[in-house]
Design a protein around this motif. Structure first.
Motif, short mmCIF file in Angstrom:
data_model
loop_
_atom_site.label_atom_id
_atom_site.label_comp_id
_atom_site.label_asym_id
_atom_site.label_seq_id
_atom_site.Cartn_x
_atom_site.Cartn_y
_atom_site.Cartn_z
N PRO A 244 0.83 -1.22 0.00
CA PRO A 244 0.00 0.00 0.00
C PRO A 244 0.86 1.27 0.00
CG PRO A 244 -0.85 -1.58 1.58
CD PRO A 244 0.47 -2.13 1.10
N GLU A 245 0.41 2.30 -0.70
CA GLU A 245 1.09 3.59 -0.84
C GLU A 245 2.30 3.54 -1.76
OE1 GLU A 245 -0.28 6.29 0.44
OE2 GLU A 245 -1.84 5.09 1.39
N GLU A 246 2.59 2.39 -2.34
CA GLU A 246 3.74 2.28 -3.24
C GLU A 246 3.36 2.80 -4.63
OE1 GLU A 246 6.84 -1.19 -4.87
OE2 GLU A 246 5.49 -1.61 -3.20
N GLU A 247 4.27 3.60 -5.22
CA GLU A 247 4.00 4.10 -6.56
C GLU A 247 4.08 2.97 -7.57
OE1 GLU A 247 5.45 7.45 -9.87
OE2 GLU A 247 6.53 7.28 -7.96
N LEU A 248 3.20 3.00 -8.55
CA LEU A 248 3.16 2.01 -9.61
C LEU A 248 3.97 2.51 -10.79
CD1 LEU A 248 -0.65 1.20 -9.41
CD2 LEU A 248 1.23 -0.14 -8.43
N SER A 249 4.74 1.62 -11.41
CA SER A 249 5.59 2.03 -12.52
C SER A 249 5.85 0.85 -13.44
CB SER A 249 6.93 2.57 -11.99
OG SER A 249 7.61 1.56 -11.26
N TYR A 250 6.23 1.18 -14.68
CA TYR A 250 6.67 0.15 -15.62
C TYR A 250 7.80 0.72 -16.46
CZ TYR A 250 4.15 2.45 -19.49
OH TYR A 250 3.72 3.34 -20.43
N ASP A 251 8.48 -0.12 -17.20
CA ASP A 251 9.59 0.31 -18.04
C ASP A 251 9.03 0.78 -19.37
OD1 ASP A 251 11.84 0.52 -19.70
OD2 ASP A 251 12.92 -1.03 -18.60
N TYR A 252 9.19 2.07 -19.68
CA TYR A 252 8.65 2.63 -20.92
C TYR A 252 9.20 1.95 -22.16
CZ TYR A 252 6.60 6.68 -18.48
OH TYR A 252 5.85 7.51 -17.68
N SER A 253 10.37 1.31 -22.05
CA SER A 253 10.97 0.67 -23.22
C SER A 253 10.26 -0.63 -23.58
CB SER A 253 12.45 0.36 -22.95
OG SER A 253 12.57 -0.68 -22.00
N GLY A 254 9.46 -1.16 -22.65
CA GLY A 254 8.83 -2.45 -22.88
C GLY A 254 9.67 -3.58 -22.34
N ARG A 255 10.90 -3.27 -21.92
CA ARG A 255 11.75 -4.30 -21.32
C ARG A 255 11.34 -4.47 -19.87
NH1 ARG A 255 15.37 -0.79 -23.74
NH2 ARG A 255 15.99 -0.04 -21.70
N PHE A 256 11.98 -5.44 -19.20
CA PHE A 256 11.71 -5.63 -17.78
C PHE A 256 13.04 -5.71 -17.05
CE2 PHE A 256 10.62 -8.34 -14.06
CZ PHE A 256 9.81 -7.41 -13.43
N LEU A 257 13.16 -5.01 -15.93
CA LEU A 257 14.36 -4.95 -15.10
C LEU A 257 15.57 -4.47 -15.89
CD1 LEU A 257 13.98 -8.14 -12.88
CD2 LEU A 257 13.41 -5.77 -12.35
N ASN A 258 15.32 -3.53 -16.84
CA ASN A 258 16.38 -2.85 -17.58
C ASN A 258 17.21 -3.79 -18.45
OD1 ASN A 258 17.02 -0.21 -18.03
ND2 ASN A 258 18.74 -0.16 -16.60
N LEU A 259 16.65 -4.93 -18.86
CA LEU A 259 17.35 -5.85 -19.74
C LEU A 259 17.27 -5.31 -21.16
CD1 LEU A 259 16.01 -9.24 -18.33
CD2 LEU A 259 18.17 -8.10 -17.80
#
Length: 304
Positions: A244-259
């Protein structure tokens, strides 16, 4: 910078101190304002057809399954040709940092004979968690959860205008370094080297997904989910347990964990003025993802 990568219930995102409702409001006579006057953006829970596209995202083109007396299961349900999508807790089964490519997800649709409570109907059920739009310190608006979200659960969609490639180029080339960009390019690699592209822009009309910020260590993963047609819902699932209270985010590049693979690196134009990334992650790349192919003034490359 270009983002490279549905609240079906019609819930509306509210400014800080107000949360998105799970209840479906009565059909409004006018389009809803997502940020209640703080941003002049009409609200839509689903994709809408925009300039340059030759597809109608609201058109029903998929046939339905015939699972009337039996539950939808792989081997018997035509919607589950690639295996089950969700477990008994409505969590996406195929999720994690090790898989570079996600398998296709097809949900049962409006023509299917299975019940509305079928386990293969998740994204179409809309928002299931209380979400809140809030003002961040450096990133403008953001979106956070007000309750615990287990790993694998569907959180929200990224909905807006579905655009043609030429319109995407036109809009992007009109932007300055100060302008926000919401356009996302989804590229799905299929057989024989073919690529299916979907371009979505919620800047003129969109849903709460437009308030999601980028992170180099995101807690959401975007998965194209098809329900009624080949135009995918851009569904965001929890990539880990979210507090709870955690900001939601995703990788705009479409990658995951900066791969990043070699194709991603080829799209990076180091001569372009880049926007700074303020995600604060340990693996932060310092700049927001940038897809130079969308800025090319030439005709679209032949990637079919």
């Amino acid at each position: 910078m270009a983002r490279n990568a549905h609240e079906s219930c019609g819930a509306v995102a509210m400014p800080c101190g107000m949360a998105a409702s799970e209840e479906e409001p009565e059909a409004p006579s006018e389009r809803l304002d997502v940020a209640r006057g703080l941003e002049n953006v009409p609200y839509t829970p689903d994709h809408v057809a925009g300039p340059g596209t030759d597809v109608d995202p609201t058109q029903i083109t998929f046939p339905g399954c015939i699972c009337l007396k039996t539950p939808c299961l792989p081997g018997t349900c035509s919607c589950l040709r690639h295996g089950e999508n969700y477990d008994d807790n409505s969590c996406l089964i195929d999720i994690g940092s090790e898989g570079k490519c996600a398998k296709p997800v097809f949900e049962c649709n409006v023509l299917c004979q299975c019940s509305d409570h079928c386990r293969n109907r998740v994204v179409q059920q809309g928002l299931q968690f209380q979400l809140q739009v809030f003002k961040t310190d450096k990133k403008g608006w953001g979106l956070r959860t007000l309750e615990f979200i287990p790993k694998g659960r569907f959180v929200c969609e990224y909905a807006g205008e579905v655009l043609g490639y030429s319109e995407v180029q036109r809009r992007i080339q009109l932007q300055t370094i100060q302008d926000p960009n919401y356009i996302i390019a989804i590229r799905e690699h299929v057989y024989n080297g073919q690529v299916i592209e979907t371009f979505v822009d919620p800047s003129c009309i969109g849903n709460i997904g437009r308030f999601l910020n980028h992170s180099c260590e995101p807690n959401l993963l975007m998965i194209p989910v098809r329900i009624d047609s080949m135009v995918p819902k851009l569904a965001l699932f929890a990539a880990k347990d979210i507090l709870p209270e955690e900001e939601l985010s995703y990788d705009y590049s479409g990658r995951f964990l900066n791969l990043m693979d070699s194709e991603d690196k080829e799209r990076l134009d180091h001569g372009k003025i880049r926007k700074c990334c303020y995600c604060g992650a340990k693996s932060c790349a310092a700049f927001l993802p940038y897809d130079s192919s969308l800025y090319c003034p030439l005709e679209k490359p032949n990637i079919s």
